[in-house]
Design a protein around this motif. Structure first.
Motif, PDB file in Angstrom:
ATOM      1  N   ASN A  57      51.750  31.303  35.977  1.00 48.59           N
ATOM      2  CA  ASN A  57      51.387  32.404  36.872  1.00 48.59           C
ATOM      3  C   ASN A  57      50.358  33.330  36.222  1.00 48.59           C
ATOM      4  OD1 ASN A  57      52.700  32.348  39.477  1.00 48.59           O
ATOM      5  ND2 ASN A  57      54.642  32.531  38.408  1.00 48.59           N
ATOM      6  N   LEU A  58      50.561  33.627  34.939  1.00 52.74           N
ATOM      7  CA  LEU A  58      49.623  34.490  34.208  1.00 52.74           C
ATOM      8  C   LEU A  58      48.266  33.809  34.064  1.00 52.74           C
ATOM      9  CD1 LEU A  58      51.976  35.941  31.426  1.00 52.74           C
ATOM     10  CD2 LEU A  58      51.140  37.101  33.483  1.00 52.74           C
ATOM     11  N   ALA A  59      48.290  32.504  33.791  1.00 51.83           N
ATOM     12  CA  ALA A  59      47.038  31.746  33.676  1.00 51.83           C
ATOM     13  C   ALA A  59      46.290  31.737  35.009  1.00 51.83           C
ATOM     14  CB  ALA A  59      47.327  30.317  33.216  1.00 51.83           C
ATOM     15  N   ALA A  60      47.044  31.673  36.108  1.00 54.64           N
ATOM     16  CA  ALA A  60      46.428  31.704  37.440  1.00 54.64           C
ATOM     17  C   ALA A  60      45.762  33.049  37.693  1.00 54.64           C
ATOM     18  CB  ALA A  60      47.478  31.414  38.505  1.00 54.64           C
ATOM     19  N   LEU A  61      46.394  34.131  37.222  1.00 51.87           N
ATOM     20  CA  LEU A  61      45.794  35.460  37.376  1.00 51.87           C
ATOM     21  C   LEU A  61      44.466  35.546  36.631  1.00 51.87           C
ATOM     22  CD1 LEU A  61      48.857  37.890  37.029  1.00 51.87           C
ATOM     23  CD2 LEU A  61      47.480  37.463  39.069  1.00 51.87           C
ATOM     24  N   VAL A  62      44.425  34.980  35.439  1.00 52.91           N
ATOM     25  CA  VAL A  62      43.184  34.954  34.656  1.00 52.91           C
ATOM     26  C   VAL A  62      42.124  34.128  35.380  1.00 52.91           C
ATOM     27  CG1 VAL A  62      42.132  34.206  32.481  1.00 52.91           C
ATOM     28  CG2 VAL A  62      44.393  35.285  32.471  1.00 52.91           C
ATOM     29  N   MET A  63      42.569  33.047  36.007  1.00 55.58           N
ATOM     30  CA  MET A  63      41.649  32.149  36.704  1.00 55.58           C
ATOM     31  C   MET A  63      40.932  32.852  37.863  1.00 55.58           C
ATOM     32  SD  MET A  63      40.611  29.072  36.274  1.00 55.58           S
ATOM     33  CE  MET A  63      41.943  28.515  35.207  1.00 55.58           C
ATOM     34  N   ILE A  64      41.554  33.883  38.430  1.00 58.38           N
ATOM     35  CA  ILE A  64      40.920  34.615  39.531  1.00 58.38           C
ATOM     36  C   ILE A  64      39.588  35.218  39.084  1.00 58.38           C
ATOM     37  CG2 ILE A  64      41.125  36.663  41.000  1.00 58.38           C
ATOM     38  CD1 ILE A  64      44.046  36.085  41.324  1.00 58.38           C
ATOM     39  N   PHE A  65      39.517  35.666  37.829  1.00 58.90           N
ATOM     40  CA  PHE A  65      38.277  36.234  37.294  1.00 58.90           C
ATOM     41  C   PHE A  65      37.150  35.198  37.337  1.00 58.90           C
ATOM     42  CE2 PHE A  65      35.472  36.647  33.590  1.00 58.90           C
ATOM     43  CZ  PHE A  65      34.906  37.886  33.828  1.00 58.90           C
ATOM     44  N   PHE A  66      37.448  33.974  36.886  1.00 61.14           N
ATOM     45  CA  PHE A  66      36.442  32.913  36.894  1.00 61.14           C
ATOM     46  C   PHE A  66      36.089  32.496  38.320  1.00 61.14           C
ATOM     47  CE2 PHE A  66      38.656  32.476  32.813  1.00 61.14           C
ATOM     48  CZ  PHE A  66      37.575  32.542  31.940  1.00 61.14           C
ATOM     49  N   LEU A  67      37.087  32.535  39.190  1.00 63.57           N
ATOM     50  CA  LEU A  67      36.850  32.187  40.594  1.00 63.57           C
ATOM     51  C   LEU A  67      35.830  33.122  41.235  1.00 63.57           C
ATOM     52  CD1 LEU A  67      40.294  31.224  42.174  1.00 63.57           C
ATOM     53  CD2 LEU A  67      38.147  30.005  42.461  1.00 63.57           C
ATOM     54  N   ASN A  68      35.993  34.417  41.000  1.00 67.80           N
ATOM     55  CA  ASN A  68      35.074  35.391  41.570  1.00 67.80           C
ATOM     56  C   ASN A  68      33.661  35.197  41.041  1.00 67.80           C
ATOM     57  OD1 ASN A  68      36.962  36.722  43.181  1.00 67.80           O
ATOM     58  ND2 ASN A  68      37.621  38.051  41.518  1.00 67.80           N
ATOM     59  N   LYS A  69      33.547  34.840  39.770  1.00 68.16           N
ATOM     60  CA  LYS A  69      32.239  34.627  39.155  1.00 68.16           C
ATOM     61  C   LYS A  69      31.557  33.377  39.695  1.00 68.16           C
ATOM     62  CE  LYS A  69      32.002  37.979  36.040  1.00 68.16           C
ATOM     63  NZ  LYS A  69      30.892  38.967  36.000  1.00 68.16           N
ATOM     64  N   ALA A  70      32.369  32.334  39.993  1.00 72.67           N
ATOM     65  CA  ALA A  70      31.808  31.035  40.369  1.00 72.67           C
ATOM     66  C   ALA A  70      31.894  30.730  41.859  1.00 72.67           C
ATOM     67  CB  ALA A  70      32.514  29.929  39.575  1.00 72.67           C
ATOM     68  N   SER A  71      32.278  31.722  42.660  1.00 67.38           N
ATOM     69  CA  SER A  71      32.512  31.455  44.085  1.00 67.38           C
ATOM     70  C   SER A  71      31.250  31.048  44.843  1.00 67.38           C
ATOM     71  CB  SER A  71      33.142  32.683  44.756  1.00 67.38           C
ATOM     72  OG  SER A  71      32.260  33.793  44.694  1.00 67.38           O
TER      73      SER A  71
END
Length: 222
Positions: A57-71
């Motif tokens: 779950n914590l790793a998924a939260l971190v992944m949101i940052f990369f998602l926003n950058k690469a959307s």
């Protein structure tokens, strides 16, 4: 006459763009939900513990940052699968917990069915009526913040009634977000299908877990 023709072409282009975003969103959503379910099944078969679930779950939260950058790029699709795979995997522990109830498997399927019914019903309603639910945004955000604060507070107070109230509230809030997010896509408020997919996935994920919690509280039998 030329002005009218230009306006017509612009409207047609806008409609085509909206349909493209809608089609890509639902296609990617279907693929990520399937992938997420497979990850949940694998994690459940591996009998992961609460620590591993929390870590994902914590790793998924971190992944949101990369998602926003690469959307805006094709890399965003890879991050979407990583994000949904982590959240799906974290469900393995939850599924095993409820599967341990006497009527656990049936309860999980009921939660799945209810989630699908709510999602398709609400999305279908917006797609059919074309209603604009953007006015709900502020209310939904405030409701979500209140639910999160109450949920965090209940980690310390451990009040069963509050836990149930939060789950019930999240069911209504996520239902509202399904209306809101679908409306944003068809009315041009969301033009990025990667972000739209993530929003819809989170709506479905939280809806499912909250319904499962409610079913476990009222219909579970150890």
């Amino acid at each position: 006459m030329e002005h009218r023709s230009t306006y017509s072409n612009s409207a047609q282009a806008s409609a085509l763009q909206t349909n493209k975003v809608l089609r890509n969103t639902y296609l990617l959503l279907a693929m990520t939900l399937t992938f997420s379910a497979a990850c949940a099944g694998i994690a459940a078969a591996m009998n992961i513990g609460p620590g591993a679930a929390l870590g994902m779950n914590l790793a998924a939260l971190v992944m949101i940052f990369f998602l926003n950058k690469a959307s805006q790029s094709s890399m965003g699709i890879l991050f979407v699968f990583a994000f949904t795979g982590l959240l799906g995997g974290s469900l393995g522990y939850t599924l095993n917990y409820y599967a341990g109830f006497q009527n656990g498997p049936e309860m999980i399927m009921q939660a799945f069915g209810a989630t699908a019914l709510v999602f398709f019903g609400l999305s279908g309603y917006v797609l059919t009526t074309k209603k604009d639910f953007s006015f709900m945004g502020g209310f939904l955000i405030v409701g979500l913040i209140v639910a999160v604060v109450a949920s965090l507070a209940n980690l310390f107070f451990q009040i069963p009634a509050l836990s149930l109230a939060v789950s019930a509230a999240i069911v209504f809030i996520m239902s509202g977000f399904i209306l809101f997010d679908t409306s944003r896509i068809i009315n041009g408020g969301e033009t990025n299908y990667i972000r739209a997919t993530v929003s819809m996935y989170l709506n479905i994920y939280n809806l499912f877990t909250s319904i499962l919690h409610l079913l476990g509280a009222f219909g579970g039998d150890d």
